[in-house]
Scaffold this motif. Sequence first.
Motif, mmCIF file in Angstrom:
data_model
loop_
_atom_site.group_PDB
_atom_site.id
_atom_site.type_symbol
_atom_site.label_atom_id
_atom_site.label_comp_id
_atom_site.label_asym_id
_atom_site.label_seq_id
_atom_site.Cartn_x
_atom_site.Cartn_y
_atom_site.Cartn_z
ATOM 1 N N ARG A 1 35.170 -47.359 10.728
ATOM 2 C CA ARG A 1 34.863 -46.888 12.080
ATOM 3 C C ARG A 1 34.431 -45.417 12.066
ATOM 4 N NH1 ARG A 1 37.580 -44.729 16.572
ATOM 5 N NH2 ARG A 1 36.822 -45.552 18.572
ATOM 6 N N GLU A 2 35.119 -44.613 11.265
ATOM 7 C CA GLU A 2 34.747 -43.196 11.170
ATOM 8 C C GLU A 2 33.367 -43.031 10.542
ATOM 9 O OE1 GLU A 2 39.043 -40.951 10.713
ATOM 10 O OE2 GLU A 2 38.266 -42.082 9.004
ATOM 11 N N ILE A 3 33.055 -43.862 9.563
ATOM 12 C CA ILE A 3 31.708 -43.833 8.966
ATOM 13 C C ILE A 3 30.662 -44.157 10.024
ATOM 14 C CG2 ILE A 3 30.154 -45.056 7.390
ATOM 15 C CD1 ILE A 3 31.896 -43.140 5.889
ATOM 16 N N ALA A 4 30.943 -45.165 10.843
ATOM 17 C CA ALA A 4 29.989 -45.548 11.889
ATOM 18 C C ALA A 4 29.753 -44.403 12.865
ATOM 19 C CB ALA A 4 30.504 -46.781 12.629
ATOM 20 N N TRP A 5 30.816 -43.696 13.254
ATOM 21 C CA TRP A 5 30.660 -42.543 14.133
ATOM 22 C C TRP A 5 29.786 -41.477 13.484
ATOM 23 C CZ3 TRP A 5 31.212 -41.536 19.044
ATOM 24 C CH2 TRP A 5 32.090 -42.299 19.828
ATOM 25 N N ARG A 6 29.999 -41.243 12.208
ATOM 26 C CA ARG A 6 29.241 -40.207 11.506
ATOM 27 C C ARG A 6 27.781 -40.602 11.313
ATOM 28 N NH1 ARG A 6 34.349 -39.233 10.894
ATOM 29 N NH2 ARG A 6 35.066 -37.121 10.360
ATOM 30 N N ILE A 7 27.520 -41.884 11.138
ATOM 31 C CA ILE A 7 26.129 -42.338 11.079
ATOM 32 C C ILE A 7 25.441 -42.057 12.409
ATOM 33 C CG2 ILE A 7 24.683 -44.417 11.046
ATOM 34 C CD1 ILE A 7 26.444 -45.472 8.799
ATOM 35 N N ASN A 8 26.136 -42.332 13.513
ATOM 36 C CA ASN A 8 25.558 -42.025 14.824
ATOM 37 C C ASN A 8 25.268 -40.539 14.969
ATOM 38 O OD1 ASN A 8 25.306 -44.350 16.790
ATOM 39 N ND2 ASN A 8 27.351 -44.746 16.002
ATOM 40 N N ALA A 9 26.169 -39.712 14.467
ATOM 41 C CA ALA A 9 25.951 -38.261 14.541
ATOM 42 C C ALA A 9 24.764 -37.840 13.681
ATOM 43 C CB ALA A 9 27.213 -37.526 14.102
ATOM 44 N N ALA A 10 24.641 -38.435 12.481
ATOM 45 C CA ALA A 10 23.506 -38.125 11.602
ATOM 46 C C ALA A 10 22.193 -38.540 12.255
ATOM 47 C CB ALA A 10 23.680 -38.834 10.258
ATOM 48 N N LEU A 11 22.200 -39.700 12.906
ATOM 49 C CA LEU A 11 21.004 -40.147 13.609
ATOM 50 C C LEU A 11 20.696 -39.233 14.793
ATOM 51 C CD1 LEU A 11 21.624 -44.005 13.556
ATOM 52 C CD2 LEU A 11 19.946 -42.729 12.212
ATOM 53 N N GLY A 12 21.733 -38.649 15.370
ATOM 54 C CA GLY A 12 21.516 -37.677 16.439
ATOM 55 C C GLY A 12 20.801 -36.436 15.935
ATOM 56 N N ILE A 13 21.178 -35.971 14.750
ATOM 57 C CA ILE A 13 20.481 -34.829 14.138
ATOM 58 C C ILE A 13 19.017 -35.176 13.924
ATOM 59 C CG2 ILE A 13 20.291 -33.453 12.014
ATOM 60 C CD1 ILE A 13 23.369 -33.598 11.830
ATOM 61 N N ARG A 14 18.790 -36.377 13.397
ATOM 62 C CA ARG A 14 17.409 -36.842 13.199
ATOM 63 C C ARG A 14 16.632 -36.849 14.510
ATOM 64 N NH1 ARG A 14 16.685 -42.997 13.493
ATOM 65 N NH2 ARG A 14 17.253 -42.274 15.582
ATOM 66 N N SER A 15 17.247 -37.391 15.569
ATOM 67 C CA SER A 15 16.552 -37.525 16.850
ATOM 68 C C SER A 15 16.247 -36.172 17.473
ATOM 69 C CB SER A 15 17.390 -38.373 17.812
ATOM 70 O OG SER A 15 17.510 -39.695 17.323
ATOM 71 N N GLN A 16 17.131 -35.202 17.273
ATOM 72 C CA GLN A 16 16.864 -33.863 17.798
ATOM 73 C C GLN A 16 15.644 -33.252 17.122
ATOM 74 O OE1 GLN A 16 18.419 -31.708 20.308
ATOM 75 N NE2 GLN A 16 18.814 -33.825 20.914
ATOM 76 N N ILE A 17 15.467 -33.555 15.850
ATOM 77 C CA ILE A 17 14.308 -33.021 15.134
ATOM 78 C C ILE A 17 13.042 -33.780 15.512
ATOM 79 C CG2 ILE A 17 13.261 -32.735 12.847
ATOM 80 C CD1 ILE A 17 16.083 -32.252 11.760
ATOM 81 N N THR A 18 13.141 -35.102 15.647
ATOM 82 C CA THR A 18 11.946 -35.892 15.932
ATOM 83 C C THR A 18 11.533 -35.828 17.396
ATOM 84 O OG1 THR A 18 13.275 -37.902 16.256
ATOM 85 C CG2 THR A 18 12.411 -37.488 14.039
ATOM 86 N N GLN A 19 12.503 -35.578 18.295
ATOM 87 C CA GLN A 19 12.187 -35.642 19.726
ATOM 88 C C GLN A 19 12.549 -34.383 20.496
ATOM 89 O OE1 GLN A 19 13.962 -39.222 21.377
ATOM 90 N NE2 GLN A 19 13.591 -40.334 19.486
ATOM 91 N N GLY A 20 13.373 -33.508 19.905
ATOM 92 C CA GLY A 20 13.807 -32.332 20.659
ATOM 93 C C GLY A 20 13.791 -31.062 19.844
ATOM 94 N N ARG A 21 12.700 -30.854 19.112
ATOM 95 C CA ARG A 21 12.636 -29.690 18.214
ATOM 96 C C ARG A 21 12.806 -28.378 18.960
ATOM 97 N NH1 ARG A 21 8.928 -33.082 15.424
ATOM 98 N NH2 ARG A 21 7.156 -32.390 16.632
ATOM 99 N N SER A 22 12.276 -28.304 20.175
ATOM 100 C CA SER A 22 12.365 -27.036 20.921
ATOM 101 C C SER A 22 13.819 -26.671 21.200
ATOM 102 C CB SER A 22 11.581 -27.134 22.233
ATOM 103 O OG SER A 22 12.096 -28.179 23.042
ATOM 104 N N ARG A 23 14.671 -27.676 21.436
ATOM 105 C CA ARG A 23 16.079 -27.392 21.691
ATOM 106 C C ARG A 23 16.749 -26.837 20.439
ATOM 107 N NH1 ARG A 23 19.800 -31.824 24.511
ATOM 108 N NH2 ARG A 23 18.503 -31.147 26.242
ATOM 109 N N ILE A 24 16.450 -27.422 19.290
ATOM 110 C CA ILE A 24 17.013 -26.918 18.036
ATOM 111 C C ILE A 24 16.580 -25.477 17.816
ATOM 112 C CG2 ILE A 24 16.900 -27.122 15.514
ATOM 113 C CD1 ILE A 24 16.886 -30.084 15.792
#
Length: 230
Positions: free
Chosen positions: A157-180
Amino acid sequence: MDGFQSDTPARLIDAAEHVICHASGFSEVTVRRIAARAGAPVSAISYHFGSLEELGIAVATRLYRRLNAARLTELQRALDRAQPGPARIEDLVSALIAPSIRWSLDRSSGYPVFDYFNRMRIMTARPERFAGFVSSVEHHRIFADHLHRAAPWFSEREIAWRINAALGIRSQITQGRSRIELLTGAPLNQQDPEAVVREAVRMASALFARPVAPAVTRTVERRSRAVIRP
């Protein structure tokens, strides 16, 4: 009728991807432009797909399969390098998020299709059309199994949460670069995609690192061991 030949669906998908990737706005993606690019009558879109929206979903589905194939290829390379032991966390995380980041920084990859798809999903009157695409997580479960082996100190379960967080980092770069860029105070170097990938992988990999016991806990443990020594 030429517009309804057996290869017409594939030509329409190819044409739609081209039109989407070269459009300067959502409204420029029209059935007339796609049909003209495919060399097919406008009616072929409704005949083969039912609507422009369904054609857009077909284009995104094909591109997503390509992206997922790139992920799985990188995953297999990471596993092969590590045999017979577990793959490195950094290599697994790279396989999970790097292809998306690379594609998002390369317009020739077709990545604008995903932006178009997300716009359609927001505007649609038929959200059920997108349900299967959005809820598909089987490919992520493949990564969960290998990341759990590489980081056994976390539960599944903790791995699954961390995968979601990693995908969030990816999404911020692919869709929200200005925020980063606003948060970090530094622009992402889009001219060097590999530098962006390395930074993202470094940050996302830290999510799976073995937890370090607090200094106070370590001190107490050392004192406890000292007390019970004969």
